[in-house]
Structure formats: C-alpha cells, structure tokens
Design a protein around this motif. Structure first.
Motif, PDB file in Angstrom:
ATOM      1  N   GLU A  96      15.940 -16.053 -29.513  1.00 19.16           N
ATOM      2  CA  GLU A  96      15.516 -16.341 -28.099  1.00 19.16           C
ATOM      3  C   GLU A  96      14.535 -18.190 -28.646  1.00 19.16           C
ATOM      4  O   GLU A  96      15.232 -18.270 -27.425  1.00 19.16           O
ATOM      5  N   HIS A  97      14.737 -18.909 -28.851  1.00 21.49           N
ATOM      6  CA  HIS A  97      14.698 -20.404 -29.640  1.00 21.49           C
ATOM      7  C   HIS A  97      16.090 -20.890 -29.100  1.00 21.49           C
ATOM      8  O   HIS A  97      16.004 -21.418 -28.614  1.00 21.49           O
ATOM      9  N   PHE A  98      16.929 -19.809 -29.482  1.00 19.67           N
ATOM     10  CA  PHE A  98      18.329 -20.829 -29.043  1.00 19.67           C
ATOM     11  C   PHE A  98      19.068 -20.217 -27.571  1.00 19.67           C
ATOM     12  O   PHE A  98      19.416 -21.365 -26.520  1.00 19.67           O
ATOM     13  N   ARG A 115      26.805 -27.770 -26.112  1.00 21.13           N
ATOM     14  CA  ARG A 115      27.422 -27.148 -27.204  1.00 21.13           C
ATOM     15  C   ARG A 115      27.035 -27.155 -28.551  1.00 21.13           C
ATOM     16  O   ARG A 115      27.528 -26.251 -29.718  1.00 21.13           O
ATOM     17  N   ARG A 116      25.651 -27.945 -28.835  1.00 20.59           N
ATOM     18  CA  ARG A 116      25.385 -28.612 -30.210  1.00 20.59           C
ATOM     19  C   ARG A 116      24.772 -27.207 -30.532  1.00 20.59           C
ATOM     20  O   ARG A 116      24.875 -26.820 -32.266  1.00 20.59           O
ATOM     21  N   VAL A 117      23.376 -26.802 -29.619  1.00 14.48           N
ATOM     22  CA  VAL A 117      23.550 -25.635 -30.019  1.00 14.48           C
ATOM     23  C   VAL A 117      23.745 -24.826 -30.025  1.00 14.48           C
ATOM     24  O   VAL A 117      23.221 -23.508 -30.971  1.00 14.48           O
ATOM     25  N   LEU A 118      24.755 -23.633 -29.757  1.00 15.88           N
ATOM     26  CA  LEU A 118      25.253 -22.810 -29.514  1.00 15.88           C
ATOM     27  C   LEU A 118      26.242 -22.903 -30.580  1.00 15.88           C
ATOM     28  O   LEU A 118      26.530 -22.089 -31.902  1.00 15.88           O
ATOM     29  N   LEU A 119      26.940 -24.023 -30.877  1.00 18.09           N
ATOM     30  CA  LEU A 119      27.598 -24.016 -32.060  1.00 18.09           C
ATOM     31  C   LEU A 119      26.724 -23.907 -33.527  1.00 18.09           C
ATOM     32  O   LEU A 119      26.917 -23.388 -34.683  1.00 18.09           O
ATOM     33  N   LEU A 131      27.209 -14.008 -29.900  1.00 14.48           N
ATOM     34  CA  LEU A 131      27.929 -13.272 -29.443  1.00 14.48           C
ATOM     35  C   LEU A 131      26.664 -12.269 -28.808  1.00 14.48           C
ATOM     36  O   LEU A 131      26.153 -12.020 -27.970  1.00 14.48           O
ATOM     37  N   HIS A 132      26.142 -11.375 -29.646  1.00  8.76           N
ATOM     38  CA  HIS A 132      24.948 -11.079 -29.359  1.00  8.76           C
ATOM     39  C   HIS A 132      23.919 -10.740 -29.346  1.00  8.76           C
ATOM     40  O   HIS A 132      23.383 -10.315 -28.056  1.00  8.76           O
ATOM     41  N   GLN A 133      22.994 -11.797 -30.133  1.00  4.17           N
ATOM     42  CA  GLN A 133      22.166 -12.563 -29.860  1.00  4.17           C
ATOM     43  C   GLN A 133      21.817 -13.387 -28.559  1.00  4.17           C
ATOM     44  O   GLN A 133      20.642 -13.840 -27.715  1.00  4.17           O
ATOM     45  N   VAL A 134      22.781 -14.174 -28.875  1.00  2.00           N
ATOM     46  CA  VAL A 134      22.767 -15.265 -27.603  1.00  2.00           C
ATOM     47  C   VAL A 134      23.107 -15.636 -26.215  1.00  2.00           C
ATOM     48  O   VAL A 134      23.150 -15.921 -25.456  1.00  2.00           O
ATOM     49  N   ILE A 135      25.000 -15.262 -26.291  1.00  2.42           N
ATOM     50  CA  ILE A 135      25.652 -15.775 -25.479  1.00  2.42           C
ATOM     51  C   ILE A 135      25.272 -14.535 -24.604  1.00  2.42           C
ATOM     52  O   ILE A 135      25.233 -14.897 -23.783  1.00  2.42           O
ATOM     53  N   CYS A 136      25.172 -13.412 -24.912  1.00  2.00           N
ATOM     54  CA  CYS A 136      25.334 -12.386 -23.915  1.00  2.00           C
ATOM     55  C   CYS A 136      24.312 -12.560 -23.374  1.00  2.00           C
ATOM     56  O   CYS A 136      23.234 -12.029 -21.630  1.00  2.00           O
ATOM     57  N   PRO A 137      22.757 -12.601 -23.429  1.00  2.00           N
ATOM     58  CA  PRO A 137      20.945 -12.491 -23.203  1.00  2.00           C
ATOM     59  C   PRO A 137      21.188 -14.036 -22.477  1.00  2.00           C
ATOM     60  O   PRO A 137      20.558 -14.445 -21.295  1.00  2.00           O
ATOM     61  N   LEU A 138      22.114 -15.188 -22.711  1.00  2.00           N
ATOM     62  CA  LEU A 138      22.066 -16.595 -22.096  1.00  2.00           C
ATOM     63  C   LEU A 138      22.927 -16.213 -20.569  1.00  2.00           C
ATOM     64  O   LEU A 138      22.335 -16.310 -19.999  1.00  2.00           O
ATOM     65  N   ILE A 139      23.800 -15.181 -20.704  1.00  2.00           N
ATOM     66  CA  ILE A 139      24.418 -15.250 -19.713  1.00  2.00           C
ATOM     67  C   ILE A 139      23.657 -14.945 -18.769  1.00  2.00           C
ATOM     68  O   ILE A 139      23.955 -14.842 -17.495  1.00  2.00           O
ATOM     69  N   ILE A 140      23.035 -13.448 -19.083  1.00  2.00           N
ATOM     70  CA  ILE A 140      22.212 -13.066 -18.304  1.00  2.00           C
ATOM     71  C   ILE A 140      21.523 -14.021 -17.820  1.00  2.00           C
ATOM     72  O   ILE A 140      20.823 -12.954 -16.073  1.00  2.00           O
ATOM     73  N   GLN A 141      20.257 -14.343 -18.058  1.00  2.00           N
ATOM     74  CA  GLN A 141      19.189 -14.902 -17.709  1.00  2.00           C
ATOM     75  C   GLN A 141      19.610 -16.055 -16.842  1.00  2.00           C
ATOM     76  O   GLN A 141      19.265 -16.556 -15.940  1.00  2.00           O
TER      77      GLN A 141
END
Length: 302
Positions: A96-98, A115-119, A131-141
């Motif tokens: 969630e912090h990411f 970019r640094r956060v995602l890397l 992918l599961h915990q950051v990218i997908c929730p990020l896209i939805i939010q």
C-alpha cells in the motif's frame, strides 16, 4: 562478514533466483561456500551485484557485462545519466505504501520518482508481487480517482506511460526457455485500453511463456493470422470497456472460430466477466482477475 544469498538478495535488490542465474550462466561472481555448500557473499560480491543491477536496468545485457571487473563496472555506471542511477531507496514497508508513493509521484508529474518507486517494488516484492500487489491496485485507484476528479487526465497519462515502459522491459536476468510455449497478446479492435494486455504479457513471461505482444485495437483477423503463423499455444485478449457490448461479443466468437481448435483462447480484463454467459462458446478460458489468469496460463502450459 560474508552473508547468505537471502541477505545478498535484500542488499542488492535482486531476487535469489536472478543471482543464481547470473552465477551459473554468466559467471558474474563466485561466492564462497560453507561446509554445507551454502553460498556466502562478501562485500565485493554485493557491490558487483548492485552495479550489475543498475547496468541491466539501464539497457546493458547481462551477458555483455557479467565478466567485467568491478572497476570496469563502476566506470560504466559513471557514464549513465544521473537520473538513471537510483537514489537511496525509501522505506516502503507494505504494498500500500508503494501505491501511495506512486500516486503522489503521478500528481507531481514526476516520472523519474514514479519509475524508481515501481522498480523498487519489483526488487522488494518480486515481479509477481509487484504485478499483484502494486500495479493492479495502482491502475484501479488511478482509474477511480480520474473518474471522481481527484486526478487529472494528464496525471493518468504520465502514470500509464511509466507503467507501460516498465511492463515492456524484461526483468534483469530473466530468460525464456527455447522450447517455451508461445502466447499472443492483444486487444480487439475498438478496445483502446492497453494496460490490461501489458499485465497479461508481463505475467505470462514471468510464468515462462514466450510472449508475442501485438498491442491494442487490432482486428481479430490480424491477431489470429499472427497466432497461426507463430504456432502459438494460446491467444490472450484483454477486454476492459465496454461491458456487454454486442460488437465485442461477436468479435470474441469470431476470434474463437478463426483459431485452430487446439489453440487456446483466453479472455481477461475488467469487462471479461460480463461476456462469460452471453458468449456461450466452447474453447474460451475466462480470467476476470490476475490470479485467475495465472491459473489458466499454468493449466494451458502443461
């Protein structure tokens, strides 16, 4: 003091799997061994791993730099743009912090920080965790925030651009086996939302598939022509919007008809579930979430 591979992984930002591959295939380093044959990594080895990570993240092939001396690696890193060398990592304790940090960077139009956060998320959580915990929730939010007016369209565009860049970039040290099954990924004509397809492609690569990525908005006849020419094991279509559209329904049926019966067809994305009942066609696998997609990919892969 030398440390085991788990600690070396944390210090270097590389997964244990990647470290082992770089050792075995590329002779990037030679850790010492304990009496029980455990790998132990000294400060010099950790330094080399950090340098190799930075270089591979910035376009160098691991095969081209793995056997260089540490001083030579340092000289190559010095030649990189200042923005390419990651700043000291922030302390993100949860996924969630990411996501929060990524949203904040998007609001500031700060693509370098995003970019640094995602890397860092990929290094800390691994590709699947990212992918599961950051990218997908990020896209939805981001999508929800844009619809509610708390994010501008330009905020959404800069986030999408950075996410797209990350998902199209191979994970450092990863390789696909020569005999790996092939997956063709695209979205049908009229479907302009690309991130779902990019997530499918990234997830499939991580599961060992060879991926041919065609991108968004392509006629099903073109997608099937590529899949047949490539002798693909399966085709994956991402459908995000709209739901329950008769035109999309017809395209999905047409896609199944165009493909050989032995070739799998996977339909995923936020709108996929709305077509499951109305497109009553045998031979279509449905994946309404990333976990469901993983299950389908593993099943077809066998």
């Amino acid at each position: 003091m030398p440390c085991p591979i788990q600690h070396a992984s944390q210090l270097s930002g590389l997964s244990s799997h990647v470290i082992r591959i770089w050792e075995r295939r590329y002779n990037a380093l030679s850790p010492s061994r304990t009496g029980t044959n455990r790998r132990m990594y000294c400060e010099e080895a950790i330094k080399r791993l950090k340098l190799l990570r930075v270089l591979t993240e910035n376009g160098h092939r691991i095969g081209g730099v793995a056997r260089l001396g540490t001083v030579e690696l340092e000289e190559l890193v010095k030649k990189l743009p200042a923005s390419a060398v990651a700043a000291p990592e922030a302390n993100f304790e949860t996924a969630e912090h990411f996501v929060e940090a990524a949203i904040a960077a998007s609001k500031k139009y700060d693509s370098d920080t995003l970019r640094r956060v995602l890397l860092q998320a990929r290094r800390q959580l691994g590709q699947r965790g990212m992918l599961h915990q950051v990218i997908c929730p990020l896209i939805i939010q981001i999508g929800d925030s844009w619809q509610h007016g708390s994010l501008r369209p330009s905020h959404e565009h800069i986030a999408t651009a950075v996410i797209r860049e990350l998902l199209l970039t191979a994970v450092p040290g990863s390789q696909t086996a020569a005999h790996a099954p092939e997956l063709v990924v695209a979205t049908p004509a009229g479907e302009l939302h690309e991130l779902g397809a990019l997530i499918v492609a990234a997830s499939a690569r991580d599961l060992g598939w060879h991926v041919t990525y065609l991108g968004p908005n392509l006629p099903v006849e073109e997608i099937s022509a590529c899949a047949i020419a490539r002798h693909a094991k399966a085709v994956a279509l991402s459908v995000v919007y709209p739901e329950k559209c008769p035109v999309i329904e017809e395209k999905l049926r047409r896609m199944r008809d165009l493909l050989p019966p032995s070739m799998g067809l996977i339909v995923g994305g936020r709108a996929a579930e709305s077509y499951r009942d109305c497109v009553a066609v045998a031979g279509i696998q449905w994946a309404s979430c990333l976990h469901g997609l993983d299950e389908v990919l593993l099943k077809i892969q066998k």
